[in-house]
Write a protein that holds these residues in place. Structure first.
Motif, mmCIF file in Angstrom:
data_model
loop_
_atom_site.group_PDB
_atom_site.id
_atom_site.type_symbol
_atom_site.label_atom_id
_atom_site.label_comp_id
_atom_site.label_asym_id
_atom_site.label_seq_id
_atom_site.Cartn_x
_atom_site.Cartn_y
_atom_site.Cartn_z
ATOM 1 N N ALA A 30 -1.606 -12.680 8.269
ATOM 2 C CA ALA A 30 -0.709 -13.684 8.321
ATOM 3 C C ALA A 30 -0.934 -14.568 7.043
ATOM 4 C CB ALA A 30 -0.893 -14.200 9.767
ATOM 5 N N ILE A 31 0.124 -15.455 6.905
ATOM 6 C CA ILE A 31 -0.051 -16.575 6.006
ATOM 7 C C ILE A 31 0.551 -17.883 6.518
ATOM 8 C CG2 ILE A 31 2.211 -15.653 4.851
ATOM 9 C CD1 ILE A 31 1.052 -16.657 2.128
ATOM 10 N N SER A 32 -0.086 -18.982 6.027
ATOM 11 C CA SER A 32 0.552 -20.155 6.622
ATOM 12 C C SER A 32 0.482 -21.145 5.162
ATOM 13 C CB SER A 32 -0.130 -20.925 7.449
ATOM 14 O OG SER A 32 0.452 -21.993 7.745
ATOM 15 N N GLY A 33 1.782 -21.534 4.777
ATOM 16 C CA GLY A 33 1.927 -22.454 3.648
ATOM 17 C C GLY A 33 2.579 -21.616 2.530
ATOM 18 N N PRO A 34 2.768 -22.104 1.417
ATOM 19 C CA PRO A 34 2.464 -23.611 0.750
ATOM 20 C C PRO A 34 3.760 -24.397 0.760
ATOM 21 C CG PRO A 34 3.026 -22.028 -1.042
ATOM 22 C CD PRO A 34 3.151 -21.196 0.264
ATOM 23 N N TYR A 35 4.663 -24.047 1.215
ATOM 24 C CA TYR A 35 5.707 -25.060 1.279
ATOM 25 C C TYR A 35 5.991 -26.072 2.195
ATOM 26 C CZ TYR A 35 6.859 -20.745 -1.368
ATOM 27 O OH TYR A 35 6.590 -19.830 -2.209
ATOM 28 N N GLY A 36 6.646 -27.018 2.303
ATOM 29 C CA GLY A 36 6.720 -28.390 3.222
ATOM 30 C C GLY A 36 5.592 -28.850 3.406
ATOM 31 N N ASP A 64 11.428 -9.308 8.891
ATOM 32 C CA ASP A 64 10.174 -8.227 8.378
ATOM 33 C C ASP A 64 11.097 -7.153 7.587
ATOM 34 O OD1 ASP A 64 11.581 -6.118 10.280
ATOM 35 O OD2 ASP A 64 9.789 -6.503 11.529
ATOM 36 N N SER A 65 10.445 -6.303 7.017
ATOM 37 C CA SER A 65 11.084 -5.247 6.201
ATOM 38 C C SER A 65 12.095 -4.433 6.876
ATOM 39 C CB SER A 65 9.858 -4.500 5.619
ATOM 40 O OG SER A 65 9.058 -5.000 4.981
ATOM 41 N N LEU A 66 12.105 -4.420 8.114
ATOM 42 C CA LEU A 66 12.926 -3.399 9.010
ATOM 43 C C LEU A 66 14.219 -4.483 9.713
ATOM 44 C CD1 LEU A 66 10.254 -1.411 11.087
ATOM 45 C CD2 LEU A 66 11.499 -0.701 8.857
ATOM 46 N N PHE A 67 14.303 -5.469 8.917
ATOM 47 C CA PHE A 67 15.273 -6.596 9.252
ATOM 48 C C PHE A 67 15.287 -6.844 10.773
ATOM 49 C CE2 PHE A 67 16.852 -3.943 5.583
ATOM 50 C CZ PHE A 67 16.710 -5.089 4.747
ATOM 51 N N ARG A 68 14.331 -6.993 11.295
ATOM 52 C CA ARG A 68 13.784 -7.740 12.593
ATOM 53 C C ARG A 68 13.503 -8.951 12.596
ATOM 54 N NH1 ARG A 68 15.537 -7.590 17.798
ATOM 55 N NH2 ARG A 68 13.939 -6.988 19.276
ATOM 56 N N CYS A 69 14.465 -9.948 12.890
ATOM 57 C CA CYS A 69 14.405 -11.461 12.535
ATOM 58 C C CYS A 69 14.331 -12.237 13.741
ATOM 59 C CB CYS A 69 15.654 -11.766 11.804
ATOM 60 S SG CYS A 69 16.141 -10.755 10.316
ATOM 61 N N ASP A 90 6.935 -12.920 7.888
ATOM 62 C CA ASP A 90 6.991 -13.601 6.604
ATOM 63 C C ASP A 90 7.932 -12.763 5.776
ATOM 64 O OD1 ASP A 90 6.362 -15.339 4.563
ATOM 65 O OD2 ASP A 90 5.138 -14.085 3.534
ATOM 66 N N GLY A 91 9.252 -13.125 5.579
ATOM 67 C CA GLY A 91 10.127 -12.303 4.816
ATOM 68 C C GLY A 91 10.688 -13.029 3.885
ATOM 69 N N GLY A 102 3.099 -17.019 9.248
ATOM 70 C CA GLY A 102 3.855 -15.759 8.743
ATOM 71 C C GLY A 102 3.309 -14.462 8.976
ATOM 72 N N ILE A 103 3.731 -13.510 9.685
ATOM 73 C CA ILE A 103 3.141 -12.198 9.809
ATOM 74 C C ILE A 103 3.650 -11.117 8.674
ATOM 75 C CG2 ILE A 103 2.830 -10.233 11.421
ATOM 76 C CD1 ILE A 103 3.500 -12.031 13.759
ATOM 77 N N ILE A 104 2.603 -10.759 7.973
ATOM 78 C CA ILE A 104 3.068 -9.923 6.800
ATOM 79 C C ILE A 104 3.022 -8.560 7.012
ATOM 80 C CG2 ILE A 104 2.134 -11.799 5.157
ATOM 81 C CD1 ILE A 104 -0.547 -10.515 4.960
ATOM 82 N N ASP A 105 3.010 -8.146 8.256
ATOM 83 C CA ASP A 105 3.240 -6.599 8.664
ATOM 84 C C ASP A 105 4.861 -6.296 8.350
ATOM 85 O OD1 ASP A 105 0.916 -6.615 9.608
ATOM 86 O OD2 ASP A 105 1.659 -6.523 11.803
ATOM 87 N N ALA A 106 5.115 -5.128 7.740
ATOM 88 C CA ALA A 106 6.203 -4.514 7.564
ATOM 89 C C ALA A 106 7.240 -4.393 8.802
ATOM 90 C CB ALA A 106 6.223 -3.188 6.895
ATOM 91 N N ASP A 107 6.668 -4.102 9.775
ATOM 92 C CA ASP A 107 7.140 -3.913 11.210
ATOM 93 C C ASP A 107 6.598 -5.004 12.361
ATOM 94 O OD1 ASP A 107 8.136 -3.184 13.636
ATOM 95 O OD2 ASP A 107 7.335 -1.129 13.460
ATOM 96 N N THR A 108 7.269 -6.064 12.524
ATOM 97 C CA THR A 108 6.660 -6.980 13.462
ATOM 98 C C THR A 108 7.211 -6.682 14.793
ATOM 99 O OG1 THR A 108 8.414 -8.749 13.120
ATOM 100 C CG2 THR A 108 6.445 -8.787 11.669
ATOM 101 N N VAL A 109 7.956 -5.749 15.168
ATOM 102 C CA VAL A 109 8.381 -5.536 16.757
ATOM 103 C C VAL A 109 7.234 -5.530 17.664
ATOM 104 C CG1 VAL A 109 9.492 -3.689 18.160
ATOM 105 C CG2 VAL A 109 10.621 -4.263 15.917
ATOM 106 N N PRO A 110 6.041 -4.881 17.521
ATOM 107 C CA PRO A 110 4.889 -5.101 18.342
ATOM 108 C C PRO A 110 4.518 -6.518 18.813
ATOM 109 C CG PRO A 110 4.682 -3.551 17.067
ATOM 110 C CD PRO A 110 5.558 -4.144 16.266
#
Length: 132
Positions: A30-36, A64-69, A90-91, A102-110
């Motif tokens: 996961a990532i946090s920042g750098p914006y805001g 995510d990469s699978l368009f789960r928003c 994190d898309g 921001g979760i950087i997995d391609a699939d965040t459904v879990p």
């Protein structure tokens, strides 16, 4: 039993770490920042089930990469000027967030399904640790 985000390193004003929820057997980069206002502050947060929001694919920063928003609001349990913090994929065109996790997995459904499993009026805790 809490979700944990451990910030392990900083690079280009981004805080990188691991988001884990042992009870649900989930572990992701996961990532946090750098914006805001940059990364979210360390401390204890509540993650309420009624704060889980489905987002449109037009909000690509939340997809995510699978368009789960989606977006999961988190509420600090300490004094801070920060608002609208959350957990989400994190898309989008830019790597990073405005202070969310921001979760950087391609699939965040879990993650989405695990957050959705929290009782409707309930919450779980999120602990953020800064080891960087």
């Amino acid at each position: 039993m809490a979700i944990k985000f451990v910030i392990e390193r900083r690079e280009d004003n981004k805080a990188y770490g691991t988001l884990s929820w042992n009870e649900k057997k989930l572990r992701s980069g996961a990532i946090s920042g750098p914006y805001g206002n940059k990364e979210l502050p360390a401390g204890l947060y509540h993650v309420k089930r009624n704060g889980l929001i489905d987002k449109s694919t037009g909000d690509s920063a939340f997809c995510d990469s699978l368009f789960r928003c989606w977006f999961q609001l988190i509420t600090p349990q300490f004094s801070t000027h920060r608002t609208e913090l959350g957990i989400h994929p994190d898309g989008g065109d830019y790597i990073g967030t405005k202070g969310c996790i921001g979760i950087i997995d391609a699939d965040t459904v879990p993650w989405y399904n695990a957050l959705k499993s929290v009782p409707s009026n309930g919450y779980t805790a999120l602990e953020v640790f800064d080891l960087a």
